[in-house]
Motif scaffolding. Sequence first.
Motif, PDB file in Angstrom:
ATOM      1  N   UNK A  76     -37.672  83.370 -14.022  1.00  0.00           N
ATOM      2  CA  UNK A  76     -37.777  84.816 -14.240  1.00  0.00           C
ATOM      3  C   UNK A  76     -37.246  85.183 -15.620  1.00  0.00           C
ATOM      4  N   UNK A  77     -36.167  84.538 -16.027  1.00  0.00           N
ATOM      5  CA  UNK A  77     -35.619  84.834 -17.369  1.00  0.00           C
ATOM      6  C   UNK A  77     -36.565  84.347 -18.456  1.00  0.00           C
ATOM      7  N   UNK A 134     -40.420  75.094 -25.953  1.00  0.00           N
ATOM      8  CA  UNK A 134     -39.186  74.803 -26.687  1.00  0.00           C
ATOM      9  C   UNK A 134     -37.973  75.359 -25.957  1.00  0.00           C
ATOM     10  N   UNK A 135     -38.102  76.569 -25.412  1.00  0.00           N
ATOM     11  CA  UNK A 135     -36.995  77.169 -24.680  1.00  0.00           C
ATOM     12  C   UNK A 135     -36.702  76.393 -23.402  1.00  0.00           C
ATOM     13  N   UNK A 173     -28.418  81.418 -16.466  1.00  0.00           N
ATOM     14  CA  UNK A 173     -27.362  81.416 -17.481  1.00  0.00           C
ATOM     15  C   UNK A 173     -27.616  80.359 -18.545  1.00  0.00           C
ATOM     16  N   UNK A 174     -28.239  79.242 -18.174  1.00  0.00           N
ATOM     17  CA  UNK A 174     -28.576  78.204 -19.154  1.00  0.00           C
ATOM     18  C   UNK A 174     -29.626  78.723 -20.136  1.00  0.00           C
ATOM     19  N   UNK A 175     -30.577  79.498 -19.636  1.00  0.00           N
ATOM     20  CA  UNK A 175     -31.597  80.087 -20.511  1.00  0.00           C
ATOM     21  C   UNK A 175     -30.942  81.065 -21.475  1.00  0.00           C
ATOM     22  N   UNK A 176     -30.011  81.890 -20.966  1.00  0.00           N
ATOM     23  CA  UNK A 176     -29.304  82.837 -21.835  1.00  0.00           C
ATOM     24  C   UNK A 176     -28.523  82.103 -22.914  1.00  0.00           C
ATOM     25  N   UNK A 177     -27.856  81.025 -22.523  1.00  0.00           N
ATOM     26  CA  UNK A 177     -27.084  80.251 -23.495  1.00  0.00           C
ATOM     27  C   UNK A 177     -27.987  79.630 -24.547  1.00  0.00           C
TER      28      UNK A 177
END
Length: 814
Positions: free
Chosen positions: A485-486, A510-511, A531-535
């Motif tokens: 979702x993120x 890449x993300x 949270x890993x995606x945000x980081x």
Amino acid sequence: MPIATLLPADLRLTIDPAVLGFADTAELRDETLPWIGQARAEAAARFGLGMDQPNYNLFVLGEVGSGRSSLLKQAMVEAAAQRRVPPDLCYLHNFDAPERPLALRLPAGEGRLLRQLLTQAVKTLQSDIPQRLEGQDYKAESERIEQAWKDDVARHYAELTAFAEARSFSLHREAGRMVFTLTGKRGQALTEDEVLALPKARRAAVEQAEQALRAEITRYIEKTQPLERAMNEALAALRRQVVKPLVERELQAIRAGLKKQIKDAAKLNAWLDALEQDVFDRLELFSGSEDDEERLDGLQAALARYRVNLVVDNGGLSGAPVIVEDNPLFRALFGSIEYQSENDVLVTDFTRIRAGSLLQAHGGFLMLHLADVLADTLVWEKLRRFLRSGRLQIEEPGVSFSPIAAVSLVPEAVDVEVKLVLIGSRAQYYELQEAAPEFARHFRAKVDFADSFVASADTRRASAIFVAHACRLSGLPHFSAAAVARLLEESHREAGDQTRESAIFARTEALVMESAAVCRARGGPCLVAAADVETALAAHAARHDYPEQRLREEIAEGDVLIDLHGSRAGQVNGLTQIDLGDYRFGLPVRLSAHAYAGEDGLLNIEREVELSGPIHDKGVFILQNYLAALFAHLAPLSMNASIVFEQQYHGVEGDSASCAELYALLSALSGLPLRQGIAVTGAVNQHGGVLPVGGINEKIEGWFRVCETAGLDGSQGVLIPARNRRHLMLQPCVVDAVARGLFHIHAAEHVTEGIGLLTGVAAGELNAAGHYPHGSVLGHAQDALLAFRRACQTLEHTKVPRRHFRAGDRSGRR
């Protein structure tokens, strides 16, 4: 209409992981990648790949990272599986013209079989021909032929000897020549002195006899030479007769060994017949002493002519070939001829012909990138000729420029049926349409990849499948539904639209990899979390945001003048976006305006010094016309005004600052100050409507960071076009500040809505008398323009040199 202040829910799209329909991407096991949001491109690709008619090659347009290459390759593989396997291609020695090797098409796998059969046949001939030529029957018959020839020669020689002796000459052979000498009565040879001592009459008779003998020797040679030729022909015929059954048996085995029907059967049979004749012509090379190096060299040279150069072998294919040529050099694309230096001469033969990608892709598909093709002029011109004729001539263009002599080959040209898939950008496509229309007409199947697409439940699931595929392909941990979702929210931000997703999936990929790396680094569970995606996003920004950080520091340190508090007349903070290619960010820029009495109108300082682009100039002209329309009842306007982007030295482009420029100009005219805590972006049309602008998220966030660094006090915010509302995908920190009342985002449909926000005074509307009400912003500006007119009229009547009157001094005093 009152200005709208946006709520936190308006500022970004938030996707609920529960609506995605899976717990993590490990549940998604689709084998092939879907064409996410590319229905039109998919239909066009399948249409072009399915068209068998000429000139329906595919031109694929799209941005890098849109999946244009990978998806087309996937479609090519699927289409190729439905096609029949194309034939092999061989090159053979041309016995009539060795410099022009022959091309031969054979059914798939038959080229390899022909090469094996011919190799075995040549080995058999090399071993069996000498045995046959050493057999008792052959030796006996050849000895008989030679003996008969010797007997005939001996008989003629005896007649010649008797002729010589009758005239007192002795005759013998010496080093292949006939030597005769005059003899005396006792049969001894006379010396030269003895011959000279003979009487004159005797010497005359000897000379006459010598002439007769010479004539007889000539007749002897004329008689015996045909006998020798007849003997050689008889021996050759004997050898051919002995060997012919063997050669015919081997060549017939080759013909029988090729099981499939051959389109070029007539050409192959003619070549085998020529090979048979060549073997007969060189039978003497097959027998003789093993120490005869010259004979052995000649034999190896002859046997080399009987090989097959299999340049394209499709025996291992189950469908049509699919080739992606990432390095389309001349030799790699069109084939080559290899040369070897021998005694300062470049030599070659048909076995050194090599096929390129075009020949290998015959009957199938070949993918090229237009930028690679255009990089080499020779490749570009050769490709244009190939598309025009459909025939490929293998050549080595550099040989003609070689400093040493070269033995050249001209292989037979072949027809090539290949579906080209050319990858390029939109700009390249339309440039090609204009510059080379004869080339472009060969690419009638246009496959246009979209940059973004309307989001739906189907596209979101397809995007999740893409994430699952990327995880499996690269061996990465799978993503939780919240992490997906993120990712989807970030895709909406890349597209700059709450209703659309970005089609540039290279960024998503890449993300995915960066987020998986964060997950592994923290040693967490096997699933990647949101949270890993945000980081990963924060880390990516930290790797690229040094220019933005440095510019913000200049603002904080006071090197770049930006006011965040209070109000200033004729001054407003605009918003700009800076695109570095790998990173985009927004920053504020101060715009200031100055107005005074005069007749020159509006001066765009950036345009005067050639620091503005055509779109910005257009925006200023629209602004100028709208201003003239606002005060049409005062026309002509007696005003000089100037607008400038302060501390901008690298040029200005775009019309997104035209609203801010209008507000600064109206403030300068009316003398009413503008709030410095509200930054403005938006374009204006000729009717005062506020038009949407690009980079809205980066612009808002850039201003927010500047205000956050200085300290948010609840008075700061931005004024944006109302039509940009659906483009908002702001970072959570901005949404949080808005929710706490520390930052505000206002949206305007019309420029007059923003005037009241920035000045705290109503804009004003024309009354029945055709004037703006006193006390309104436009009323103050109207008073200033009337004062400018009176000042200009006074100066005109008195002929006094004009002095400048500041806007806001509505008394008209000097």
